[in-house]
Design a protein around this motif. Structure first.
Motif, mmCIF file in Angstrom:
data_model
loop_
_atom_site.group_PDB
_atom_site.id
_atom_site.type_symbol
_atom_site.label_atom_id
_atom_site.label_comp_id
_atom_site.label_asym_id
_atom_site.label_seq_id
_atom_site.Cartn_x
_atom_site.Cartn_y
_atom_site.Cartn_z
ATOM 1 N N GLY A 7 0.818 -1.219 0.000
ATOM 2 C CA GLY A 7 0.000 0.000 0.000
ATOM 3 C C GLY A 7 0.847 1.262 0.000
ATOM 4 O O GLY A 7 0.559 2.209 -0.734
ATOM 5 N N ARG A 8 1.878 1.266 0.824
ATOM 6 C CA ARG A 8 2.757 2.446 0.870
ATOM 7 C C ARG A 8 3.513 2.631 -0.438
ATOM 8 O O ARG A 8 3.699 3.755 -0.897
ATOM 9 C CB ARG A 8 3.746 2.331 2.023
ATOM 10 N N VAL A 9 3.975 1.532 -1.004
ATOM 11 C CA VAL A 9 4.685 1.617 -2.284
ATOM 12 C C VAL A 9 3.755 2.210 -3.338
ATOM 13 O O VAL A 9 4.138 3.121 -4.086
ATOM 14 C CB VAL A 9 5.197 0.225 -2.727
ATOM 15 N N LEU A 63 -0.618 -1.200 -10.514
ATOM 16 C CA LEU A 63 0.215 -1.560 -9.362
ATOM 17 C C LEU A 63 -0.551 -2.400 -8.347
ATOM 18 O O LEU A 63 0.000 -3.336 -7.761
ATOM 19 C CB LEU A 63 0.786 -0.301 -8.704
ATOM 20 N N THR A 64 -1.819 -2.081 -8.155
ATOM 21 C CA THR A 64 -2.632 -2.868 -7.225
ATOM 22 C C THR A 64 -2.798 -4.297 -7.732
ATOM 23 O O THR A 64 -2.684 -5.256 -6.961
ATOM 24 C CB THR A 64 -4.002 -2.201 -7.002
ATOM 25 N N ALA A 65 -3.063 -4.440 -9.006
ATOM 26 C CA ALA A 65 -3.198 -5.788 -9.581
ATOM 27 C C ALA A 65 -1.916 -6.585 -9.400
ATOM 28 O O ALA A 65 -1.948 -7.755 -8.994
ATOM 29 C CB ALA A 65 -3.570 -5.699 -11.062
ATOM 30 N N VAL A 66 -0.786 -5.963 -9.658
ATOM 31 C CA VAL A 66 0.495 -6.656 -9.490
ATOM 32 C C VAL A 66 0.715 -7.008 -8.019
ATOM 33 O O VAL A 66 1.152 -8.121 -7.692
ATOM 34 C CB VAL A 66 1.662 -5.806 -10.037
ATOM 35 N N ALA A 67 0.410 -6.092 -7.112
ATOM 36 C CA ALA A 67 0.605 -6.349 -5.687
ATOM 37 C C ALA A 67 -0.219 -7.537 -5.211
ATOM 38 O O ALA A 67 0.240 -8.330 -4.375
ATOM 39 C CB ALA A 67 0.248 -5.101 -4.874
ATOM 40 N N SER A 75 6.178 -14.022 -10.699
ATOM 41 C CA SER A 75 6.698 -13.590 -12.004
ATOM 42 C C SER A 75 5.862 -12.483 -12.638
ATOM 43 O O SER A 75 6.286 -11.887 -13.636
ATOM 44 C CB SER A 75 6.768 -14.784 -12.957
ATOM 45 N N VAL A 76 4.711 -12.180 -12.077
ATOM 46 C CA VAL A 76 3.891 -11.098 -12.623
ATOM 47 C C VAL A 76 4.661 -9.781 -12.568
ATOM 48 O O VAL A 76 4.463 -8.919 -13.426
ATOM 49 C CB VAL A 76 2.523 -10.982 -11.903
ATOM 50 N N VAL A 77 5.543 -9.634 -11.600
ATOM 51 C CA VAL A 77 6.323 -8.397 -11.513
ATOM 52 C C VAL A 77 7.231 -8.274 -12.736
ATOM 53 O O VAL A 77 7.340 -7.205 -13.333
ATOM 54 C CB VAL A 77 7.130 -8.340 -10.203
ATOM 55 N N THR A 78 7.869 -9.370 -13.123
ATOM 56 C CA THR A 78 8.731 -9.358 -14.305
ATOM 57 C C THR A 78 7.923 -9.024 -15.555
ATOM 58 O O THR A 78 8.349 -8.209 -16.390
ATOM 59 C CB THR A 78 9.439 -10.714 -14.470
ATOM 60 N N VAL A 79 6.758 -9.623 -15.675
ATOM 61 C CA VAL A 79 5.883 -9.338 -16.817
ATOM 62 C C VAL A 79 5.496 -7.857 -16.819
ATOM 63 O O VAL A 79 5.554 -7.180 -17.849
ATOM 64 C CB VAL A 79 4.628 -10.245 -16.795
ATOM 65 N N ALA A 80 5.131 -7.347 -15.654
ATOM 66 C CA ALA A 80 4.713 -5.943 -15.546
ATOM 67 C C ALA A 80 5.867 -4.987 -15.852
ATOM 68 O O ALA A 80 5.641 -3.907 -16.403
ATOM 69 C CB ALA A 80 4.158 -5.666 -14.161
ATOM 70 N N VAL A 121 8.624 1.548 -12.880
ATOM 71 C CA VAL A 121 9.704 0.567 -12.713
ATOM 72 C C VAL A 121 10.182 0.538 -11.266
ATOM 73 O O VAL A 121 10.347 -0.540 -10.676
ATOM 74 C CB VAL A 121 10.870 0.857 -13.693
ATOM 75 N N LEU A 122 10.383 1.694 -10.664
ATOM 76 C CA LEU A 122 10.819 1.725 -9.257
ATOM 77 C C LEU A 122 9.771 1.121 -8.327
ATOM 78 O O LEU A 122 10.098 0.388 -7.399
ATOM 79 C CB LEU A 122 11.159 3.154 -8.841
ATOM 80 N N ALA A 123 8.507 1.425 -8.581
ATOM 81 C CA ALA A 123 7.439 0.864 -7.739
ATOM 82 C C ALA A 123 7.360 -0.654 -7.897
ATOM 83 O O ALA A 123 7.215 -1.379 -6.900
ATOM 84 C CB ALA A 123 6.097 1.503 -8.090
ATOM 85 N N LEU A 124 7.464 -1.148 -9.108
ATOM 86 C CA LEU A 124 7.421 -2.594 -9.334
ATOM 87 C C LEU A 124 8.613 -3.287 -8.694
ATOM 88 O O LEU A 124 8.466 -4.361 -8.094
ATOM 89 C CB LEU A 124 7.359 -2.901 -10.833
ATOM 90 N N ARG A 125 9.775 -2.682 -8.790
ATOM 91 C CA ARG A 125 10.959 -3.273 -8.141
ATOM 92 C C ARG A 125 10.791 -3.286 -6.630
ATOM 93 O O ARG A 125 11.207 -4.232 -5.958
ATOM 94 C CB ARG A 125 12.209 -2.524 -8.560
ATOM 95 N N ALA A 126 10.172 -2.252 -6.076
ATOM 96 C CA ALA A 126 9.912 -2.221 -4.635
ATOM 97 C C ALA A 126 8.896 -3.303 -4.248
ATOM 98 O O ALA A 126 9.053 -3.977 -3.225
ATOM 99 C CB ALA A 126 9.407 -0.840 -4.215
#
Length: 151
Positions: A7-9, A63-67, A75-80, A121-126
Motif C-alpha cells: 500500500g505504501r509503495v 500496481l494494485t493488480a500486481v501487488a 513472475s507477474v512483476v517481471t511481466v509488468a 519501474v521503481l514501484a514494481l521493483r519495490a
C-alpha cells in the motif's frame, strides 16, 4: 525499509507520478500549450484534473493488480516490468500524437507518459522485494520457517 508495505509503495508511486505529471503539465502551459484538441463532440481541453486522473487510475489499478497477483504468481512483476513501459510509451503513439494538440501540449503530454516509466519501474521493483504477505493455501514452508512456527 521498516514498515514498507504494498500500500505504501503504491501510494508513494501515485503521489510522485501525479506531482511530476502536474509539474510537466504546468510547464507545458507556461510554454504556450493550450491542451485543446478536436474530439468527436467538438473542441475539448485536457486540464490538470484530467492529467491527474489519467495518471492515478491506470497506474493505481496496474500496481494494485500486481501487488495482489504477485502473492500467487511472483513472475507477474517481471511481466509488468516489460508490459507497463510498453503501454506507457505506446499510449503516446495511440493517444497523444493522433490528437491535434499544439506542439507544446503534445510535447508536455508525451513527457507525462514518459515520466510514468521510471516511477512504475521503481514501484514494481519495490513490490518485488516485499515479503509475500500470504501466499496461497497449501504453500509449503521452508524447514527454518516450520521449526520457528512450531516453537
Amino acid at each position: 525499509m521498516k514498515g514498507r508495505s504494498a500500500g505504501r509503495v503504491i501510494v508513494t508511486a501515485l503521489v510522485v507520478a501525479v506531482v511530476v505529471n502536474l509539474a510537466i503539465f504546468f510547464l507545458g502551459a507556461l510554454a504556450g500549450g493550450t491542451y485543446t484538441f478536436t474530439s468527436p463532440a467538438g473542441p475539448a481541453t485536457v486540464d490538470a484534473a484530467v492529467v491527474a486522473l489519467f495518471t492515478l487510475v491506470p497506474l493505481g489499478l496496474g500496481l494494485t493488480a500486481v501487488a495482489v497477483v504477485r502473492r500467487w504468481w511472483p513472475s507477474v512483476v517481471t511481466v509488468a516490468l516489460i508490459v507497463a513501459p510498453v503501454l506507457e510509451i505506446g499510449t503516446i503513439i495511440g493517444m497523444t500524437l493522433p490528437a491535434d494538440f499544439d506542439e507544446p501540449s503534445t510535447i508536455a503530454l508525451a513527457l507525462c507518459h514518459l515520466a510514468l516509466v521510471p516511477v512504475t519501474v521503481l514501484a514494481l521493483r519495490a513490490l518485488r522485494t516485499l515479503p509475500d504477505g500470504g501466499g496461497h493455501r497449501g504453500q509449503r514452508r521452508r524447514p527454518a520457517e516450520a521449526g520457528a512456527a512450531d516453537r
